[in-house]
Design an enzyme around this catalytic site. Structure first.
Site, PDB file in Angstrom:
ATOM      1  N   HIS A  79     -14.114  -4.102   8.427  1.00 24.55           N
ATOM      2  CA  HIS A  79     -13.485  -3.581   7.214  1.00 24.55           C
ATOM      3  C   HIS A  79     -13.609  -4.561   6.052  1.00 24.55           C
ATOM      4  O   HIS A  79     -12.804  -4.553   5.127  1.00 24.55           O
ATOM      5  CB  HIS A  79     -12.009  -3.245   7.436  1.00 24.55           C
ATOM      6  N   LYS A 133       0.817  -1.213   0.000  1.00 24.99           N
ATOM      7  CA  LYS A 133       0.000   0.000   0.000  1.00 24.99           C
ATOM      8  C   LYS A 133       0.855   1.269   0.000  1.00 24.99           C
ATOM      9  O   LYS A 133       0.520   2.231  -0.698  1.00 24.99           O
ATOM     10  CB  LYS A 133      -0.923   0.005   1.209  1.00 24.99           C
ATOM     11  N   GLU A 154      -2.448   7.426   7.815  1.00 26.08           N
ATOM     12  CA  GLU A 154      -3.236   8.374   7.035  1.00 26.08           C
ATOM     13  C   GLU A 154      -4.404   8.908   7.841  1.00 26.08           C
ATOM     14  O   GLU A 154      -4.750   8.381   8.895  1.00 26.08           O
ATOM     15  CB  GLU A 154      -3.693   7.766   5.702  1.00 26.08           C
ATOM     16  N   ARG A 212      -6.722  -8.230  -9.496  1.00 26.38           N
ATOM     17  CA  ARG A 212      -7.394  -9.510  -9.752  1.00 26.38           C
ATOM     18  C   ARG A 212      -8.857  -9.242  -9.997  1.00 26.38           C
ATOM     19  O   ARG A 212      -9.325  -8.114  -9.853  1.00 26.38           O
ATOM     20  CB  ARG A 212      -7.251 -10.401  -8.520  1.00 26.38           C
TER      21      ARG A 212
HETATM   22  P1  ADP Z   1     -12.788  -8.262  -2.712  1.00 30.98           P
HETATM   23  O1  ADP Z   1     -12.528  -9.101  -3.907  1.00 30.98           O
HETATM   24  O2  ADP Z   1     -14.098  -7.638  -2.746  1.00 30.98           O
HETATM   25  O3  ADP Z   1     -11.680  -7.311  -2.323  1.00 30.98           O
HETATM   26  P2  ADP Z   1     -12.131  -9.548  -0.285  1.00 30.98           P
HETATM   27  O4  ADP Z   1     -11.439  -8.327   0.165  1.00 30.98           O
HETATM   28  O5  ADP Z   1     -13.028 -10.236   0.670  1.00 30.98           O
HETATM   29  O6  ADP Z   1     -12.972  -9.280  -1.557  1.00 30.98           O
HETATM   30  O7  ADP Z   1     -11.003 -10.549  -0.778  1.00 30.98           O
HETATM   31  C1  ADP Z   1     -11.200 -11.490  -1.812  1.00 30.98           C
HETATM   32  C2  ADP Z   1     -10.594 -12.789  -1.448  1.00 30.98           C
HETATM   33  O8  ADP Z   1      -9.234 -12.660  -1.181  1.00 30.98           O
HETATM   34  C3  ADP Z   1     -11.221 -13.424  -0.255  1.00 30.98           C
HETATM   35  O9  ADP Z   1     -11.231 -14.806  -0.475  1.00 30.98           O
HETATM   36  C4  ADP Z   1     -10.283 -13.010   0.854  1.00 30.98           C
HETATM   37  O10 ADP Z   1     -10.349 -13.927   1.904  1.00 30.98           O
HETATM   38  C5  ADP Z   1      -8.965 -13.036   0.139  1.00 30.98           C
HETATM   39  N1  ADP Z   1      -7.967 -12.079   0.626  1.00 30.98           N
HETATM   40  C6  ADP Z   1      -7.945 -10.760   0.418  1.00 30.98           C
HETATM   41  N2  ADP Z   1      -6.836 -10.202   0.932  1.00 30.98           N
HETATM   42  C7  ADP Z   1      -6.155 -11.203   1.520  1.00 30.98           C
HETATM   43  C8  ADP Z   1      -4.922 -11.290   2.233  1.00 30.98           C
HETATM   44  N3  ADP Z   1      -4.140 -10.258   2.434  1.00 30.98           N
HETATM   45  N4  ADP Z   1      -4.539 -12.484   2.708  1.00 30.98           N
HETATM   46  C9  ADP Z   1      -5.297 -13.570   2.485  1.00 30.98           C
HETATM   47  N5  ADP Z   1      -6.446 -13.550   1.793  1.00 30.98           N
HETATM   48  C10 ADP Z   1      -6.872 -12.402   1.324  1.00 30.98           C
HETATM   49  P1  ADP Z   2      -7.744  -4.063   2.591  1.00 30.21           P
HETATM   50  O1  ADP Z   2      -6.492  -4.333   1.822  1.00 30.21           O
HETATM   51  O2  ADP Z   2      -7.778  -4.791   3.889  1.00 30.21           O
HETATM   52  O3  ADP Z   2      -8.960  -4.209   1.753  1.00 30.21           O
HETATM   53  P2  ADP Z   2      -8.144  -1.176   2.395  1.00 30.21           P
HETATM   54  O4  ADP Z   2      -7.053  -0.178   2.399  1.00 30.21           O
HETATM   55  O5  ADP Z   2      -8.780  -1.458   1.088  1.00 30.21           O
HETATM   56  O6  ADP Z   2      -7.612  -2.530   3.038  1.00 30.21           O
HETATM   57  O7  ADP Z   2      -9.254  -0.713   3.438  1.00 30.21           O
HETATM   58  C1  ADP Z   2     -10.324  -1.547   3.824  1.00 30.21           C
HETATM   59  C2  ADP Z   2     -11.443  -0.734   4.443  1.00 30.21           C
HETATM   60  O8  ADP Z   2     -10.982   0.019   5.568  1.00 30.21           O
HETATM   61  C3  ADP Z   2     -12.050   0.299   3.537  1.00 30.21           C
HETATM   62  O9  ADP Z   2     -13.026  -0.249   2.693  1.00 30.21           O
HETATM   63  C4  ADP Z   2     -12.632   1.300   4.529  1.00 30.21           C
HETATM   64  O10 ADP Z   2     -13.853   0.831   5.057  1.00 30.21           O
HETATM   65  C5  ADP Z   2     -11.620   1.293   5.641  1.00 30.21           C
HETATM   66  N1  ADP Z   2     -10.629   2.375   5.467  1.00 30.21           N
HETATM   67  C6  ADP Z   2      -9.459   2.296   4.784  1.00 30.21           C
HETATM   68  N2  ADP Z   2      -8.793   3.468   4.798  1.00 30.21           N
HETATM   69  C7  ADP Z   2      -9.537   4.324   5.526  1.00 30.21           C
HETATM   70  C8  ADP Z   2      -9.371   5.704   5.940  1.00 30.21           C
HETATM   71  N3  ADP Z   2      -8.317   6.421   5.602  1.00 30.21           N
HETATM   72  N4  ADP Z   2     -10.356   6.252   6.686  1.00 30.21           N
HETATM   73  C9  ADP Z   2     -11.438   5.537   7.060  1.00 30.21           C
HETATM   74  N5  ADP Z   2     -11.646   4.245   6.717  1.00 30.21           N
HETATM   75  C10 ADP Z   2     -10.710   3.634   5.964  1.00 30.21           C
END
Ligand code: ADP
Ligand code: ADP
Ligand code: MG
Length: 666
Positions: free
Chosen positions: A235, A116, A200, A296
């Protein structure tokens, strides 16, 4: 186009990819673990190769073995699905080196978006808006504290290598920063193997709006509009929809172009998602900031398929085989509104604790699978299959499409009402409560929706004792009639030539004991009493369920029995009632106290206590990791820890005694 592809995944997404491959005339190869030897995804493919043990690291993550399987079966390309190997740059690279096509972006694009902090530095240079924050490589705690103070509180500390909603800490005050940093870094190193973090601004009442992008190997890019994924728990996404309520064409174009700029900056090819966090200002203006790019296909891609009428897996296969994008930006348009709900094996009323179990009953609504339609139900399981502790807790996805948001919402609620799952705790009823909540119904969306609406989401009871008991009584009568067949001499309809006859029933509902009585009247009518509620009981068995009337209520009910437990489903909701067999329970001892057992199978991450510690009811004792999430195990009583029975890192079965707790005598 390829002749044969290997699908390096399992469950729903493996079945999803296989469906499009089959439609396009491609042969498919499945891979599987011990636990999945007879899984639906294996049956969905033409051939299959066994990878190893049930744990992902022994099977689906053994990427060298996956590549060997592709070569041995003559597959020309590998589709990684989501999760597992989908964002593993070494796997992508080695596929290519082995002469296989990786159906996804180039390894360099996965690498560029993998962390990130680094991806944010890259996005800054590409002119994509970012949440104000610090994403440098200097990880000196004093510097991070200084940066957090500069950004202004609340701030969010995020593991740079994080994902799946893990490795994040919100910090409200400067004096709490140091502790939160330590704990975030500890979780990050354990879960992701790196303790690098970024800091952030914590956006208040944000929305999560993401853009689906697609690129081909000729440098063409399009965006397939947005998905609003603001409804989250831990989240993680719960409901996703498109278009995003309140989105204007102007904002959509700006976000779409920013997403394409992000993809272009890393020479992206194939399907990708650029996630933005959107700040809603009081004047209605929406500011968007880049959060991360998922390199993906996303879980919620069917929502985009529904509003565009396109098959994104088909696009992935075409682009990977060297074709240009099937259409240009101006040929794409949005039709209607789509919503997806993720059905998960979990207990929303117990902090979303993941559940495992067997799908004893798995009744789906009348629907299509893996194909665009008003009601689509995508899954990778069948009735009789089990949800094991080894993998993700998602059971199925329900996707609806309507002309308007209101129509889609009504369809989704109806589809969920028709989904009956017995044997496994799921969030089906919880999802209905979310849909029916004022915030969701009025499209008042932000990531705080679930906590804000908690009062109407958790521990809801829509069926009620009277109807549940009546349904169970009727089911008993119907079962008796079915057992009698047509034999006129074994009728048990209770008619007696001398006076009326009352049958007694005992129930347990929501922890309360209730007596019921069914009286057979002379005219053939039935009179039922359930606690204080009384009335005539009328019913008719129909193909859609039992049409039942009792005490001013009428409903179409379905009853599923599991021993003494009866699950009652109606259009209003579902409930459970215990039909107590009093003879069975004579002389039973009360439940033991002082034992602390694992609520699900998983791994012990850490103990927060040691032998000899005094603990209070509700205090955290241990942390377990199961189904990709961490769970805190709390003390059920005040007591003293006598002994820890496992060590961090140990794998435990459901019901395993984790530690001995001695009750403090008053
Ligand atoms: P999206 O495709 O909407 O981002 P998710 O965030 O739930 O959906 O992640 C998609 C798939 O990838 C799920 O099967 C989740 O468990 C897996 N996944 C996402 N990030 C990780 C991670 N850092 N480590 C292991 N599995 C992950
Ligand atoms: P992941 O890799 O686990 O999906 P993300 O960076 O996509 O992590 O963040 C996952 C969720 O966390 C977001 O969908 C949002 O709900 C929350 N989030 C992330 N960044 C922020 C932020 N700066 N302020 C508030 N909520 C946040
Ligand atoms: Mg994310």
């Amino acid at each position: 186009m390829f002749n044969k592809i290997l699908i390096a995944n399992r469950g729903e997404i493996a079945c999803r990819v296989a469906a499009t491959a089959r439609r396009m005339g491609l042969k498919t190869v499945a891979v599987y673990s011990d636990a999945d030897a007879s899984a639906k995804h294996v049956a969905a493919c033409d051939e299959s190769v066994h990878l190893g043990g049930s744990a992902p690291k022994d099977s689906y993550l053994r990427w060298k073995k996956v590549i060997e399987a592709a070569q041995a079966t003559g597959a020309q390309a590998v589709h990684p699905g989501y999760g597992f190997l989908s964002e593993n740059q070494d796997f992508a690279k080695t596929c290519v080196a082995a002469g296989l096509v990786f159906i996804g972006p180039p390894a360099s694009a996965i690498a560029a978006m993998g962390l990130k902090a680094e991806s944010k530095q890259l996005m800054e240079r590409a002119g994509v808006p970012l949440v104000p924050g610090y994403h440098g490589s200097d990880q000196d705690p004093a510097l991070l504290q200084l940066k957090a103070d500069e950004i202004g509180y609340p701030v969010l500390i995020k593991a740079s290598a994080g994902g799946g909603g893990k490795g994040m800490r919100a910090v409200e005050r400067s004096q709490d920063f140091a502790d939160a940093l330590t704990s975030c870094k500890r979780e990050a190193i354990n879960s992701f193997g790196s303790d690098a973090v970024l800091v952030e601004k914590y956006v208040q009442r944000p929305r999560h709006i993401e853009i689906q992008v697609f690129g081909d190997s000729f440098g063409n890019y399009v965006y397939l509009f947005e998905r609003d994924c603001s409804v989250q728990r831990r989240h993680q996404k719960v409901l996703e929809e498109a278009p995003a309520p309140g989105m204007t064409p102007e904002l959509r174009a700006r976000m779409g172009e920013a997403a394409v700029a992000a993809a272009r900056a890393v020479n992206y090819v194939g399907a990708g998602t650029v996630e933005f966090i959107v700040e809603q200002n009081d004047d209605g203006r929406m500011d968007f900031f880049f959060m991360e790019m998922n390199t993906r296909l996303q879980v919620e891609h069917p929502v985009t398929e529904a509003i565009t009428g396109l098959d994104l897996v088909e696009w992935q296969l075409r682009v990977a085989s060297g074709e240009a994008l099937p259409c240009s930006q101006d040929q794409l348009k949005i039709t209607g509104h789509a919503i997806e709900a993720r059905i998960c094996a979990e207990n929303p009323d117990n902090n979303f604790l993941p559940a495992t179990g067997r799908l004893d009953v798995y009744r789906k609504p009348l629907c299509s699978s893996f194909a665009i339609s008003p009601l689509r139900f995508d899954d990778g399981v069948r009735q009789g299959d089990s949800i094991s502790p080894f993998y993700d807790s998602m059971v199925a996805k329900v996707i609806v499409h309507g002309d308007t948001r209101a129509q889609a919402l009504a369809r989704l609620d109806d589809a969920l009402a028709q989904t009956h799952i017995i044997g496994l705790t799921t969030n089906v009823q919880f999802l209905r409560h979310v849909l029916q909540s004022p915030s969701f119904a009025q499209a008042n969306l932000d990531t705080g929706l679930i906590p804000r609406e908690a009062g109407v989401l958790f521990n809801q009871e829509h069926v009620g004792l009277a109807l549940a008991a009546a349904a169970d009584v009727v089911q008993t009568l119907l079962d008796e009639r079915a057992a009698e067949g047509n034999d006129p001499f074994s009728k048990t309809d209770g008619w007696r030539s001398h006076g009326v006859f009352t049958r007694r029933f005992a129930f347990e509902f929501a922890g309360e004991q209730v007596q019921a009585g069914l009286t057979y009247l002379h005219d053939g009518a039935l009179f039922l009493s359930v606690g204080e509620t009384t009335g005539v009981l009328e019913f008719a068995a129909t193909p859609a369920g039992i049409d039942l009337s009792f005490a001013g209520q009428r409903a179409l009910v379905t009853v599923y029995r599991q021993g003494e437990l009866a699950h009652i489903h109606t259009a209003q909701g579902a409930t459970r009632i215990i039909a107590v067999d009093l003879l069975l329970h004579a002389g039973e001892a009360p439940a033991e106290v002082g034992r602390l057992t694992a609520p699900m199978p998983g791994k012990v991450v850490s103990f927060a206590v040691k032998a000899g510690d005094r603990v209070q009811r509700g205090q955290a004792l241990a942390v377990m990791d199961a189904m990709k999430m961490e769970h805190t195990i709390a003390a059920p009583i005040d007591g003293v820890v006598e002994e820890l029975l496992y060590a961090p890192g140990d794998q435990v079965v459901e019901g395993a005694e984790l530690l001995k707790l001695v009750v403090i005598e008053a």
